[in-house]
Design a protein around this motif. Structure first.
Motif, PDB file in Angstrom:
ATOM      1  N   ASN A 371      44.095  31.261  41.266  1.00  0.00           N
ATOM      2  CA  ASN A 371      44.201  32.109  42.472  1.00  0.00           C
ATOM      3  C   ASN A 371      45.658  32.348  42.854  1.00  0.00           C
ATOM      4  O   ASN A 371      46.080  33.476  43.104  1.00  0.00           O
ATOM      5  CB  ASN A 371      43.480  31.463  43.667  1.00  0.00           C
ATOM      6  N   GLU A 372      46.436  31.259  42.866  1.00  0.00           N
ATOM      7  CA  GLU A 372      47.858  31.373  43.219  1.00  0.00           C
ATOM      8  C   GLU A 372      48.561  32.328  42.254  1.00  0.00           C
ATOM      9  O   GLU A 372      49.360  33.157  42.640  1.00  0.00           O
ATOM     10  CB  GLU A 372      48.556  30.010  43.129  1.00  0.00           C
ATOM     11  N   TYR A 373      48.217  32.203  40.997  1.00  0.00           N
ATOM     12  CA  TYR A 373      48.870  33.028  39.983  1.00  0.00           C
ATOM     13  C   TYR A 373      48.520  34.500  40.142  1.00  0.00           C
ATOM     14  O   TYR A 373      49.365  35.359  39.995  1.00  0.00           O
ATOM     15  CB  TYR A 373      48.444  32.522  38.589  1.00  0.00           C
ATOM     16  N   ARG A 374      47.243  34.755  40.494  1.00  0.00           N
ATOM     17  CA  ARG A 374      46.793  36.128  40.686  1.00  0.00           C
ATOM     18  C   ARG A 374      47.526  36.762  41.870  1.00  0.00           C
ATOM     19  O   ARG A 374      47.935  37.916  41.833  1.00  0.00           O
ATOM     20  CB  ARG A 374      45.295  36.188  40.935  1.00  0.00           C
ATOM     21  N   ILE A 375      47.734  35.988  42.960  1.00  0.00           N
ATOM     22  CA  ILE A 375      48.405  36.502  44.169  1.00  0.00           C
ATOM     23  C   ILE A 375      49.856  36.864  43.845  1.00  0.00           C
ATOM     24  O   ILE A 375      50.370  37.898  44.249  1.00  0.00           O
ATOM     25  CB  ILE A 375      48.312  35.475  45.329  1.00  0.00           C
ATOM     26  N   LYS A 376      50.507  36.007  43.068  1.00  0.00           N
ATOM     27  CA  LYS A 376      51.907  36.258  42.688  1.00  0.00           C
ATOM     28  C   LYS A 376      51.959  37.543  41.897  1.00  0.00           C
ATOM     29  O   LYS A 376      52.812  38.279  41.808  1.00  0.00           O
ATOM     30  CB  LYS A 376      52.426  35.117  41.808  1.00  0.00           C
TER      31      LYS A 376
END
Ligand code: PMP
Length: 376
Positions: A371-376
Motif C-alpha cells: 500500500n505504501e509503495y502504491r501511494i508513493k
C-alpha cells in the motif's frame, strides 16, 4: 523478528548444541591418533556414521563426512567425472540446480573438456522423464538431478528418473537431497549417490555428508591423509561429525509432525496471498510445504526485501548462495516465468518453529508495504 529463511539455514537444536559442547570439551584429540584418548573420538565418529547409515537404510561404508552439501556435490560430480572419463565424457544435470552443482558442471565443461546437457524443466520446475531419456547417450557417465528445488520447492520424481537412467544407460545417478533430508521420504534405493547438509536440519554449519555406493570410484579432490577412506584428506571435524547422527535422528523422529505443521502454515500463506492483488505464486501446488515462492508484481525483490528487513522480517529473493549477485533467478527463468516477474520474486521458507501468528503478521506487513509503495 520473523525468520522465514529456513531453506537457507536453521538454528542449532539445543540437544545438538549440548552434545557438541560436551564433545569439544571432553574429546579434543585428533580422531586419527592411535592412543586410547583419541580412539574415543574416532569410535564416536564411527558410531555416528553407522547410525546415519542405518537411518537412511544404507551401508556404513557408503557415508562420507564432508563440510556440507556444496562439498558433497563437488566431491561426487568431479570425483566421478575424473575417475570415469575413460568411459565417456558426457554428463547430464538440470537447468535449476544449486550453484554448487551448476558450478562443478560448468568447470568440467570449460576446463576439462566434458560435454554437459542441462535438462530443461517444465512450468512446475520439474525434469520430465522424456527429456532425460532423449539426452542419455552411450558415453553418459553421470546424471545429477536435485530432489527438492531450493528456490521454489518443486519435487523431482527421483524413482522415475532413476528408472530411466538405469534402463537406458550405464550412467550413475546422483541427487542433491539437501532440501529433502528429514522433510520427506528419500528413495535411497534408487540413488547411486546423494548429497546432504546438517545446517538445514538444525545441525552444525560446515557439516554434512555424501552417500555413495561402494562400487563407485571417486578421484579425491582433497589429497591428504587416510581420512574418509582417502577421499577427503584433512583432520576430521569429529565434533560435527559425531553430532550429525543425533541431528538427523531428532529431525527424522519429528518428520511427519513437523511437515504437518509447516503444511498448515504454507496453506494459510497461500490462501492469503491468493486473495491479494499484485501477487502471483511461483511455487507449484505440489511443491514441498517448506518453500513458497511468489512475485509482487508492482515492485522488485530488492525493494521488498529491504522493506521487510526494516521490519525485522527475514526472507530471501532466491538462493542465499546467489544473494549477492544482481541477476534474476535462473530457476524461475527456466520455469518460463519471464524476466520481470522473476525480478520480483520472494522466497519464504518455513521451519516447524514458525507459527500461524507469524504468517498473519507477515501478511499484514506485506499489505502495508504494498500500500505504501502504491501511494508513493
Ligand atoms: N544444495 C541445495 C539444494 C541447497 O539448498 C544448499 C544450501 N543453500 C546447498 C546445496 C549447499 O549446502 P551447504 O550450505 O551445506 O554447502
Amino acid at each position: 523478528m520473523i525468520f522465514f529463511d529456513s531453506a537457507s539455514t536453521t538454528p542449532l537444536h539445543p540437544e545438538v548444541l549440548k552434545t557438541y559442547v560436551y564433545i569439544l570439551e571432553n574429546y579434543f584429540a585428533n580422531s586419527d591418533a592411535l592412543y586410547d584418548y583419541a580412539l574415543k573420538s574416532s569410535s564416536l565418529m564411527e558410531q555416528s556414521r553407522e547410525q546415519i547409515a542405518s537411518m537412511l537404510k544404507v551401508k556404513d561404508n557408503e557415508i562420507f563426512f564432508t563440510s556440507g552439501a556444496s562439498e558433497s556435490n563437488n566431491m561426487l560430480i568431479k570425483g566421478i567425472s575424473f575417475a570415469y572419463q575413460h568411459k565417456g565424457k558426457h554428463l547430464i544435470t538440470s537447468a535449476v540446480e544449486h550453484s554448487s552443482v551448476m558450478g562443478a558442471f560448468k568447470q568440467l565443461e570449460e576446463y576439462f573438456g566434458f560435454e554437459v546437457t542441462y535438462l530443461p524443466v517444465n512450468s512446475k520446475g520439474v525434469v520430465e522423464c522424456e527429456q532425460l531419456k532423449k539426452a542419455l547417450r552411450p558415453d553418459t557417465i553421470l546424471v545429477s538431478i536435485m530432489s527438492v528445488n531450493n528456490e521454489v520447492g518443486s519435487i523431482n520424481d527421483l524413482k522415475a528418473l532413476s528408472k530411466i537412467v538405469k534402463t537406458y544407460s550405464h550412467a550413475f545417478f546422483h541427487s542433491d537431497c539437501t532440501q529433502s533430508l528429514a522433510k520427506m521420504e528419500i528413495p535411497m534405493e534408487c540413488l547411486d549417490a546423494a548429497s546432504f547438509s546438517a545446517h538445514k536440519i538444525y545441525g552444525c554449519k560446515g557439516s554434512g555428508f555424501l552417500y555413495k555406493k561402494v562400487n563407485i570410484q571417486l578421484l579425491p579432490l582433497i589429497n591428504g591423509g587416510q581420512q574418509e577412506e582417502g577421499l577427503r584428506g584433512g583432520t576430521s571435524n569429529h565434533p560435527c561429525n559425531i553430532v550429525l547422527a543425533k541431528t538427523l535422528r531428532l529431525a527424522m523422529e519429528k518428520m511427519d509432525e513437523h511437515r504437518q505443521k509447516v503444511a498448515q502454515l504454507n496453506d494459510l500463506l497461500r490462501r492469503e496471498l491468493n486473495r491479494m492483488d499484485d501477487i502471483i505464486i511461483n511455487s507449484p501446488e505440489d511443491a514441498t510445504p517448506y518453500i513458497l515462492n511468489f512475485s509482487c508484481t508492482c515492485m522488485t525483490s530488492e525493494i521488498m526485501l529491504n522493506a521487510l528487513n526494516e521490519r525485522q522480517i527475514y526472507v530471501s529473493a532466491q538462493s542465499t548462495c546467489h544473494s549477492k549477485t544482481k541477476s534474476v533467478s535462473e530457476v524461475l527463468l527456466a520455469m518460463g516465468i519471464g524476466q520481470k516477474r522473476a525480478s520480483q520474486a520472494i522466497r519464504i521458507s518455513f521451519s516447524y518453529l514458525n507459527t500461524e501468528e507469524e504468517v498473519i503478521e507477515f501478511i499484514r506487513n506485506l499489505k502495508e508495504i504494498l500500500n505504501e509503495y502504491r501511494i508513493k
